[in-house]
Design a protein around this motif. Structure first.
Motif, PDB file in Angstrom:
ATOM      1  N   PRO A  27     -12.892   5.207   1.873  1.00  0.00           N
ATOM      2  CA  PRO A  27     -12.410   4.831   0.378  1.00  0.00           C
ATOM      3  C   PRO A  27     -12.276   3.201   0.496  1.00  0.00           C
ATOM      4  O   PRO A  27     -12.241   2.575   1.397  1.00  0.00           O
ATOM      5  CB  PRO A  27     -11.046   5.436   0.410  1.00  0.00           C
ATOM      6  N   THR A  28     -12.117   2.736  -0.922  1.00  0.00           N
ATOM      7  CA  THR A  28     -11.675   1.350  -1.025  1.00  0.00           C
ATOM      8  C   THR A  28     -10.398   1.227  -1.062  1.00  0.00           C
ATOM      9  O   THR A  28      -9.658   1.525  -1.761  1.00  0.00           O
ATOM     10  CB  THR A  28     -12.093   0.884  -2.401  1.00  0.00           C
ATOM     11  N   LEU A  29     -10.060   0.248   0.133  1.00  0.00           N
ATOM     12  CA  LEU A  29      -8.458   0.145   0.325  1.00  0.00           C
ATOM     13  C   LEU A  29      -8.205  -1.298   0.030  1.00  0.00           C
ATOM     14  O   LEU A  29      -8.945  -2.089   0.047  1.00  0.00           O
ATOM     15  CB  LEU A  29      -8.313   0.467   1.966  1.00  0.00           C
ATOM     16  N   PRO A  30      -6.984  -1.338  -0.415  1.00  0.00           N
ATOM     17  CA  PRO A  30      -6.387  -2.836  -0.630  1.00  0.00           C
ATOM     18  C   PRO A  30      -6.254  -3.712   0.514  1.00  0.00           C
ATOM     19  O   PRO A  30      -5.970  -2.842   1.740  1.00  0.00           O
ATOM     20  CB  PRO A  30      -5.066  -2.466  -1.427  1.00  0.00           C
ATOM     21  N   ALA A  31      -6.056  -4.796   0.600  1.00  0.00           N
ATOM     22  CA  ALA A  31      -6.131  -5.641   1.779  1.00  0.00           C
ATOM     23  C   ALA A  31      -4.506  -5.815   2.161  1.00  0.00           C
ATOM     24  O   ALA A  31      -4.248  -5.714   3.483  1.00  0.00           O
ATOM     25  CB  ALA A  31      -6.579  -7.149   1.501  1.00  0.00           C
ATOM     26  N   THR A  32      -3.532  -5.972   1.052  1.00  0.00           N
ATOM     27  CA  THR A  32      -2.257  -6.013   1.249  1.00  0.00           C
ATOM     28  C   THR A  32      -1.570  -5.103   0.574  1.00  0.00           C
ATOM     29  O   THR A  32      -2.220  -4.452  -0.375  1.00  0.00           O
ATOM     30  CB  THR A  32      -1.796  -7.493   1.291  1.00  0.00           C
ATOM     31  N   TRP A  33      -0.232  -5.085   0.749  1.00  0.00           N
ATOM     32  CA  TRP A  33       0.733  -4.212  -0.219  1.00  0.00           C
ATOM     33  C   TRP A  33       1.069  -5.218  -1.313  1.00  0.00           C
ATOM     34  O   TRP A  33       2.265  -5.303  -1.352  1.00  0.00           O
ATOM     35  CB  TRP A  33       1.777  -3.701   0.613  1.00  0.00           C
ATOM     36  N   ASN A  34       0.340  -5.431  -2.003  1.00  0.00           N
ATOM     37  CA  ASN A  34       0.670  -6.496  -3.437  1.00  0.00           C
ATOM     38  C   ASN A  34       1.796  -7.915  -2.843  1.00  0.00           C
ATOM     39  O   ASN A  34       2.668  -7.864  -3.534  1.00  0.00           O
ATOM     40  CB  ASN A  34       1.569  -5.600  -4.547  1.00  0.00           C
ATOM     41  N   GLY A  35       1.298  -8.184  -1.829  1.00  0.00           N
ATOM     42  CA  GLY A  35       1.976  -9.617  -1.106  1.00  0.00           C
ATOM     43  C   GLY A  35       3.423  -9.052  -0.754  1.00  0.00           C
ATOM     44  O   GLY A  35       4.078 -10.029  -0.176  1.00  0.00           O
ATOM     45  N   ALA A  36       3.641  -7.744  -0.294  1.00  0.00           N
ATOM     46  CA  ALA A  36       4.633  -7.572   0.387  1.00  0.00           C
ATOM     47  C   ALA A  36       4.533  -7.941   2.013  1.00  0.00           C
ATOM     48  O   ALA A  36       3.422  -7.828   2.685  1.00  0.00           O
ATOM     49  CB  ALA A  36       5.042  -5.990   0.446  1.00  0.00           C
ATOM     50  N   ARG A  37       5.514  -8.361   2.695  1.00  0.00           N
ATOM     51  CA  ARG A  37       5.464  -8.805   4.021  1.00  0.00           C
ATOM     52  C   ARG A  37       5.307  -7.804   4.993  1.00  0.00           C
ATOM     53  O   ARG A  37       6.247  -7.098   4.956  1.00  0.00           O
ATOM     54  CB  ARG A  37       6.581  -9.862   4.191  1.00  0.00           C
ATOM     55  N   VAL A  38       4.389  -7.709   6.004  1.00  0.00           N
ATOM     56  CA  VAL A  38       4.444  -6.589   6.821  1.00  0.00           C
ATOM     57  C   VAL A  38       5.254  -7.188   8.193  1.00  0.00           C
ATOM     58  O   VAL A  38       5.026  -8.149   8.678  1.00  0.00           O
ATOM     59  CB  VAL A  38       3.053  -6.419   7.281  1.00  0.00           C
ATOM     60  N   SER A 282      -4.859  -0.505   5.866  1.00  0.00           N
ATOM     61  CA  SER A 282      -5.936   0.128   6.494  1.00  0.00           C
ATOM     62  C   SER A 282      -5.394   1.009   7.777  1.00  0.00           C
ATOM     63  O   SER A 282      -6.176   1.848   8.172  1.00  0.00           O
ATOM     64  CB  SER A 282      -6.867  -1.094   7.214  1.00  0.00           C
ATOM     65  N   GLU A 283      -4.400   0.622   8.164  1.00  0.00           N
ATOM     66  CA  GLU A 283      -3.591   1.384   9.200  1.00  0.00           C
ATOM     67  C   GLU A 283      -2.885   2.899   8.779  1.00  0.00           C
ATOM     68  O   GLU A 283      -2.793   3.373   9.523  1.00  0.00           O
ATOM     69  CB  GLU A 283      -2.383   0.764  10.007  1.00  0.00           C
ATOM     70  N   TYR A 459       9.806   5.020   4.532  1.00  0.00           N
ATOM     71  CA  TYR A 459       9.262   5.467   5.942  1.00  0.00           C
ATOM     72  C   TYR A 459       8.468   6.460   6.184  1.00  0.00           C
ATOM     73  O   TYR A 459       7.436   6.684   6.731  1.00  0.00           O
ATOM     74  CB  TYR A 459      10.620   5.687   6.887  1.00  0.00           C
ATOM     75  N   ARG A 460       8.704   7.478   5.117  1.00  0.00           N
ATOM     76  CA  ARG A 460       8.057   8.770   4.983  1.00  0.00           C
ATOM     77  C   ARG A 460       6.672   8.454   4.666  1.00  0.00           C
ATOM     78  O   ARG A 460       5.595   9.004   4.760  1.00  0.00           O
ATOM     79  CB  ARG A 460       8.565   9.815   4.095  1.00  0.00           C
ATOM     80  N   ALA A 461       6.451   7.483   3.631  1.00  0.00           N
ATOM     81  CA  ALA A 461       5.280   7.096   3.060  1.00  0.00           C
ATOM     82  C   ALA A 461       4.364   6.447   4.016  1.00  0.00           C
ATOM     83  O   ALA A 461       3.323   6.703   3.716  1.00  0.00           O
ATOM     84  CB  ALA A 461       5.317   6.316   1.517  1.00  0.00           C
ATOM     85  N   THR A 462       4.970   5.710   4.861  1.00  0.00           N
ATOM     86  CA  THR A 462       4.149   4.656   5.547  1.00  0.00           C
ATOM     87  C   THR A 462       3.780   5.711   7.027  1.00  0.00           C
ATOM     88  O   THR A 462       3.438   5.049   8.125  1.00  0.00           O
ATOM     89  CB  THR A 462       4.897   3.458   6.023  1.00  0.00           C
ATOM     90  N   GLY A 463       4.198   6.788   7.112  1.00  0.00           N
ATOM     91  CA  GLY A 463       4.187   7.627   8.362  1.00  0.00           C
ATOM     92  C   GLY A 463       5.004   7.644   9.304  1.00  0.00           C
ATOM     93  O   GLY A 463       4.979   8.085  10.259  1.00  0.00           O
TER      94      GLY A 463
END
Length: 475
Positions: A27-38, A282-283, A459-463
């Motif tokens: 699928p086509t994935l975004p590069a970041t979470w709308n500028g959210a800091r990882v 991507s992760e 937490y649940r949404a990101t696994g």
């Protein structure tokens, strides 16, 4: 015989070339979470970041006794057994065969099992005991495809167990936070009842001496009645939340009825993790157990096509029989000769009225369905992450705003109390300010709960921090 046994390892390897080559849908994935800091971190036990030992104990209790986790574990055991059966189906089968006959034969010679036997004209025993070896040559990869599909099923069951574990952990955390919020709401309403009772008593006294009219008395009465009516509903909600949490952690019926849930830190003292995801977009495909589960189901359906296609081709089986024969009047088990046979059988489809073609079409349709489900799980995952991020940011702002309003209301109450002490305000003014503080506290509890729930949803949404060990190849 030896040559055939030497070739068996080649046949055991089989092949699954009839199965289409698996390619993961990209699928086509975004590069970041709308500028959210990882923020990289290891959150396998992410609930510990809230800093409540009671919550940690409840999570451990749910991991041991929750019914959904027990069902997921049972499903994994079934998948493992199915894989073991499919793998063993690729190997030869060895069985023991024997026969025994007792009777009288005419005087003469009989040739059987490659040997010539003389039968005296008297009662005799004729017996055979030996081993039978059967093996189906997997030239088209039918059994290999079935084994690989079962292996993917095991890995999918592992991921399904991780998904259930993550869901249960999130459910326990949110129910516990709701319980602590309801505890605080009940305490606030109890204080509000006392405040409204005092206000009504003062207004009633003012009405009795003619200082206020009946409209003001009626308004105070309605406010008091509304608070009194709200308390039983709030207590019912708290009791229901406590019971639901007892069921979720897997307590016995006796404990559900007789034992309550322990309480830990107050809601305001719970730590709230930073509202940022711990993984890149991507992760997410690797971390979300439900996405990984759907991919394994897709892989299994891909191998099932190879299994269905193999029905177009002949099946070849080898059979070997080796043992000892005996013709003896006195002792049946004293061998007088040895024998062995080796044979092969082939069965090829000629006319099945479209049965094989229908099986292939069914396998392909199931594979197409699994592609859709896999892509759907990805879309759902990114939607949940996006919603959780927005909810986190909104809840954080609301929590800050309600804290400011709560502080302002508390400051007003302090000033009104000072004015009362100096004779510039009445007792009813202080009680009214106290009522405002209580309303602000209710809003504060609601905002705090929303912020905690939003962090759990993230937490649940990101696994969360799930880890699934790969299935080891059987040897």
């Amino acid at each position: 015989m030896r040559k055939i046994l030497c070739l068996l390892p080649l046949f055991l390897a089989g092949c699954s070339w009839l199965a289409p080559e698996y390619r993961r849908p990209v699928p086509t994935l975004p590069a970041t979470w709308n500028g959210a800091r990882v923020v990289p971190r290891d959150d396998r036990a992410w609930w510990q970041r809230y800093g409540d030992p009671v919550l940690d104990e409840l999570e451990a209790e749910a991991a041991r006794h929750n019914d959904d986790l027990a069902l997921a574990k049972s499903s994994l055991s079934q998948a493992q057994a199915q894989y073991s059966y499919a793998f063993a189906n690729q190997l030869p089968s060895l069985s023991v065969a024997g026969s025994d006959a007792y009777g009288k034969f005419a005087d003469g010679r009989v040739r059987a099992m490659g040997q010539s036997f003389r039968f005296p004209g008297k009662t005799s025993n004729f017996g055979f005991v030996g081993g039978v070896l059967n093996y189906e040559l997997d030239l088209w990869g039918k059994n290999a495809s079935l084994s690989n599909a079962a292996k993917a099923g095991v890995q999918g069951a592992v991921y399904a167990q991780d998904a259930a574990r993550l869901s249960v952990a999130a459910g326990v955390a949110k129910l516990y936070f709701s319980l602590r919020a309801l505890d605080r709401n009940v305490a606030i309403l109890q204080d509000s009842i006392r405040t409204q009772d005092d206000i009504l008593a003062l207004v009633q006294h003012q009405y009795d001496v003619g200082a206020v009219d009946a409209l003001l008395l009626q308004d105070a009465t309605e406010r008091r009645d509304a608070v009194h009516a709200a308390l039983p509903d709030m207590e019912d909600q708290r009791n229901n939340a406590e019971t639901a949490l007892s069921v979720l952690v897997g307590r016995s019926p006796q404990d559900i009825v007789q034992t309550g849930i322990a309480r830990g830190r107050p809601l305001d003292e719970l730590s709230v993790p930073e509202p940022t995801p711990s993984v890149l977009p991507s992760e997410l495909l690797e971390r979300r157990p439900d996405i990984a589960m759907h991919e394994q189901m897709l892989i299994a359906s891909n191998f099932n096509i190879g299994y269905a296609r193999a029905a177009y081709f002949p099946s070849i089986s080898l059979a070997s029989l080796a043992g000892v024969n005996n013709i003896d009047i006195d002792n049946l088990y004293r061998a007088t000769s040895r024998s062995w046979t080796l044979g092969a059988a082939m069965a090829a489809p000629v006319l099945d009225f479209g049965r094989t073609e229908s099986g292939v079409k069914l396998a392909k349709a199931n594979r197409d369905q699994q592609v859709v489900l896999y892509q759907q799980s990805i879309r759902t995952a990114f939607k949940e992450v996006r919603d959780a991020l927005l909810a986190q940011n909104t809840a954080s702002e609301r929590d800050t705003d309600t804290l400011a309003r709560n502080d302002a209301a508390a400051q007003t109450l302090r000033l009104m109390t000072l004015r009362l002490q100096q004779g510039y305000a009445s007792q009813i003014d202080v009680l009214a300010a106290q009522s405002t503080v209580q309303l602000a506290e209710l809003s504060r509890v609601k905002a705090r709960l929303q912020r905690l729930d939003a962090s759990v949803d993230l937490y649940r949404a990101t696994g969360g921090g799930f880890t699934a060990a790969p299935v080891k190849e059987k040897k």
